[in-house]
Design a protein around this motif. Structure first.
Motif, PDB file in Angstrom:
ATOM      1  N   GLY A 273       0.814  -1.203   0.000  1.00 16.57           N
ATOM      2  CA  GLY A 273       0.000   0.000   0.000  1.00 16.57           C
ATOM      3  C   GLY A 273       0.849   1.254   0.000  1.00 16.57           C
ATOM      4  N   VAL A 274       0.310   2.318  -0.598  1.00 24.24           N
ATOM      5  CA  VAL A 274       0.998   3.613  -0.655  1.00 24.24           C
ATOM      6  C   VAL A 274      -0.008   4.711  -0.294  1.00 24.24           C
ATOM      7  N   PRO A 275       0.454   5.942  -0.039  1.00 23.83           N
ATOM      8  CA  PRO A 275      -0.477   7.015   0.341  1.00 23.83           C
ATOM      9  C   PRO A 275      -1.524   7.309  -0.724  1.00 23.83           C
TER      10      PRO A 275
ATOM     11  N   LYS B 161       4.551  -3.144 -10.698  1.00 24.00           N
ATOM     12  CA  LYS B 161       4.924  -1.887 -11.358  1.00 24.00           C
ATOM     13  C   LYS B 161       5.860  -1.071 -10.473  1.00 24.00           C
ATOM     14  N   LEU B 162       6.838  -0.452 -11.112  1.00 18.04           N
ATOM     15  CA  LEU B 162       7.775   0.403 -10.392  1.00 18.04           C
ATOM     16  C   LEU B 162       7.100   1.741 -10.106  1.00 18.04           C
ATOM     17  N   PHE B 163       6.709   1.939  -8.859  1.00 21.04           N
ATOM     18  CA  PHE B 163       6.031   3.172  -8.459  1.00 21.04           C
ATOM     19  C   PHE B 163       7.020   4.300  -8.188  1.00 21.04           C
TER      20      PHE B 163
ATOM     21  N   GLU C 209       5.732  -6.951  -5.278  1.00 28.11           N
ATOM     22  CA  GLU C 209       5.577  -5.993  -4.187  1.00 28.11           C
ATOM     23  C   GLU C 209       6.937  -5.874  -3.494  1.00 28.11           C
ATOM     24  N   ALA C 210       7.451  -4.644  -3.314  1.00 31.55           N
ATOM     25  CA  ALA C 210       8.766  -4.527  -2.686  1.00 31.55           C
ATOM     26  C   ALA C 210       9.056  -3.104  -2.217  1.00 31.55           C
ATOM     27  N   VAL C 211       9.869  -3.030  -1.173  1.00 30.10           N
ATOM     28  CA  VAL C 211      10.424  -1.762  -0.692  1.00 30.10           C
ATOM     29  C   VAL C 211      11.915  -1.969  -0.472  1.00 30.10           C
ATOM     30  N   SER C 212      12.632  -0.874  -0.349  1.00 32.77           N
ATOM     31  CA  SER C 212      14.057  -0.954  -0.013  1.00 32.77           C
ATOM     32  C   SER C 212      14.221  -0.882   1.499  1.00 32.77           C
TER      33      SER C 212
ATOM     34  N   ILE D   1       0.983   7.166  -6.610  1.00 33.78           N
ATOM     35  CA  ILE D   1       0.864   8.555  -6.202  1.00 33.78           C
ATOM     36  C   ILE D   1       2.089   9.381  -6.612  1.00 33.78           C
ATOM     37  N   TRP D   2       3.202   8.696  -6.938  1.00 34.56           N
ATOM     38  CA  TRP D   2       4.428   9.412  -7.330  1.00 34.56           C
ATOM     39  C   TRP D   2       4.578   9.541  -8.847  1.00 34.56           C
ATOM     40  N   GLU D   3       3.620   9.063  -9.593  1.00 42.78           N
ATOM     41  CA  GLU D   3       3.725   9.098 -11.056  1.00 42.78           C
ATOM     42  C   GLU D   3       3.918  10.528 -11.555  1.00 42.78           C
ATOM     43  N   GLY D   4       4.954  10.701 -12.367  1.00 41.87           N
ATOM     44  CA  GLY D   4       5.230  12.021 -12.934  1.00 41.87           C
ATOM     45  C   GLY D   4       6.035  12.939 -12.041  1.00 41.87           C
ATOM     46  N   LEU D   5       6.322  12.513 -10.811  1.00 45.56           N
ATOM     47  CA  LEU D   5       7.086  13.353  -9.890  1.00 45.56           C
ATOM     48  C   LEU D   5       8.575  13.018  -9.969  1.00 45.56           C
ATOM     49  N   ASP D   6       9.406  14.030  -9.840  1.00 44.43           N
ATOM     50  CA  ASP D   6      10.847  13.850  -9.824  1.00 44.43           C
ATOM     51  C   ASP D   6      11.276  13.631  -8.371  1.00 44.43           C
TER      52      ASP D   6
END
Length: 372
Positions: free
Chosen positions: A145-147, A195-197, A235-238, A355-360
């Protein structure tokens, strides 16, 4: 005789005053002695802590514990500033190498005899710590899950409620300037539903990840993006370090356990069941916390063949049926986080968008005030 009575009373009163003065002086002398004894004990204890060879392990335990908090700088008063820098560097290098061994574990699905509940929670405790182990019997029911809104992380309890999950545990770390971060800038990678979010590697070729592949097999260790793609990671986090690989604990003893703190970790048995260990901490009288060796041993006792550390400290939280099960250590309650491992009865129905799509990533303000 009547004239002598007042005189007798006067004499009596004069005799009582010195008694009170003597008691007061005696009390002050006793207090002064106790204070002196306390000072001497502090000096003796401090001398032992700083100079006695027998206090070496305790000295580094205190330092390692401070390193895991927002008061990391205070560790220099225990072991010195140069030693603090070397200690942090040593741990980082060790953690990286703990992710190098190739994991060869496989999931062997046992014959279904008795239908188990999707989620089971039990209490665990040890010297100085209390917490929980959540077992997820079907690993394919977990999603990252993400914000739900741009600009801020989200509480795990909110993620659970918003997405319709039945349980959730905090996931990866995030940029946290002055321990006042908004929880929106993850560290490293975020992968959800294949998918790489989010890619915050910043040119690094690989990172330590904790996650799952398409079959629900746990993947943990040091991997590149291409390797994660080849493995079919969904599904993964660092985060780091890996604690167990191929059924073998990687931390030799408590002295290598990186201090005492609230902890969160994820592991897997050879039958596929996922294990989430959540240990409370920083709460004297209830739970001080655990070191990574403690967490590793809990995992091994519960049959884990692979396990890895997740973000801990004040981020540590376990939610089940929209209720917080554990006692988060933050004085402000749950923290706003970028990721959480969520458990669903019907994960295919989960609405989790990038939620981070398009953000640098380089332009995300990690300390910007939360918008919700």
């Amino acid at each position: 005789m009547s004239s002598s009575l007042p005189q007798s009373n006067a004499v009596s009163k004069k005799k009582k005053k010195p008694v009170r003065k003597r008691k007061k002086k005696s009390f002050l002398r006793t207090l002064s002695r106790l204070f002196l004894i306390l000072i001497l004990l502090l000096i003796a204890g401090g001398s032992w802590l700083y100079f006695a060879p027998s206090a070496h392990n305790l000295r580094y335990l205190i330092a390692d514990t401070l390193i895991t908090t927002q008061h990391r700088y205070m560790a220099k008063y225990i072991i010195g500033e140069d030693e603090l820098k070397d200690r942090v560097k040593e741990y980082n290098e060790r953690f990286v190498h703990m992710g190098d061994e190739k994991d060869t574990h496989t999931i062997v699905q046992p014959p279904v005899e008795v239908e188990k509940p999707l989620v089971e929670i039990e209490e665990v405790s040890g010297t100085g710590y209390s917490g929980y182990v959540m077992t997820v019997n079907d690993p394919t029911k977990v999603r990252l899950g993400v914000p739900g809104k741009i600009g801020s992380g989200e509480k795990v309890s909110s993620m659970v409620s918003r997405t319709g999950a039945i349980a959730g545990v905090n996931g990866g770390g995030f940029a946290d300037p002055n321990w006042k971060g908004n929880g929106f800038k993850p560290i490293g990678l975020v992968i959800s539903q294949g998918k790489l979010f989010y890619n915050g590697l910043g040119g690094k070729k690989s990172t330590q990840i904790v996650g799952l592949d398409k079959q629900g097999k746990m993947i943990a260790g040091n991997y590149s993006l291409n390797e994660l793609s080849d493995l079919g990671v969904q599904e993964a986090v660092s985060f780091q370090p890996r604690l167990i690989v191929n059924g073998k604990g990687l931390i030799k003893n408590a002295a290598e356990g990186w201090g005492i703190a609230p902890r969160t970790a994820m592991g897997q048995r050879d039958d596929g069941a996922l294990l989430f260990v959540v240990i409370d901490g920083r709460q004297p009288g209830y739970s001080i916390g655990a070191n990574l060796y403690d967490v590793q041993q809990i995992m091994l006792k519960h049959g884990a063949v692979i396990a890895a550390n997740l973000d801990g400290g004040s981020s540590t939280v376990l939610v089940k049926d929209n209720e917080i099960v554990n006692k988060p250590s933050s004085q402000y309650g749950e923290r706003y986080l970028p990721t959480a491992f969520l458990v669903f009865e019907h994960p295919e129905q989960a609405d989790i968008t990038n939620i981070w799509e398009g953000l640098d990533p380089a332009k995300i303000d990690a300390g910007k005030k939360r918008t919700h």
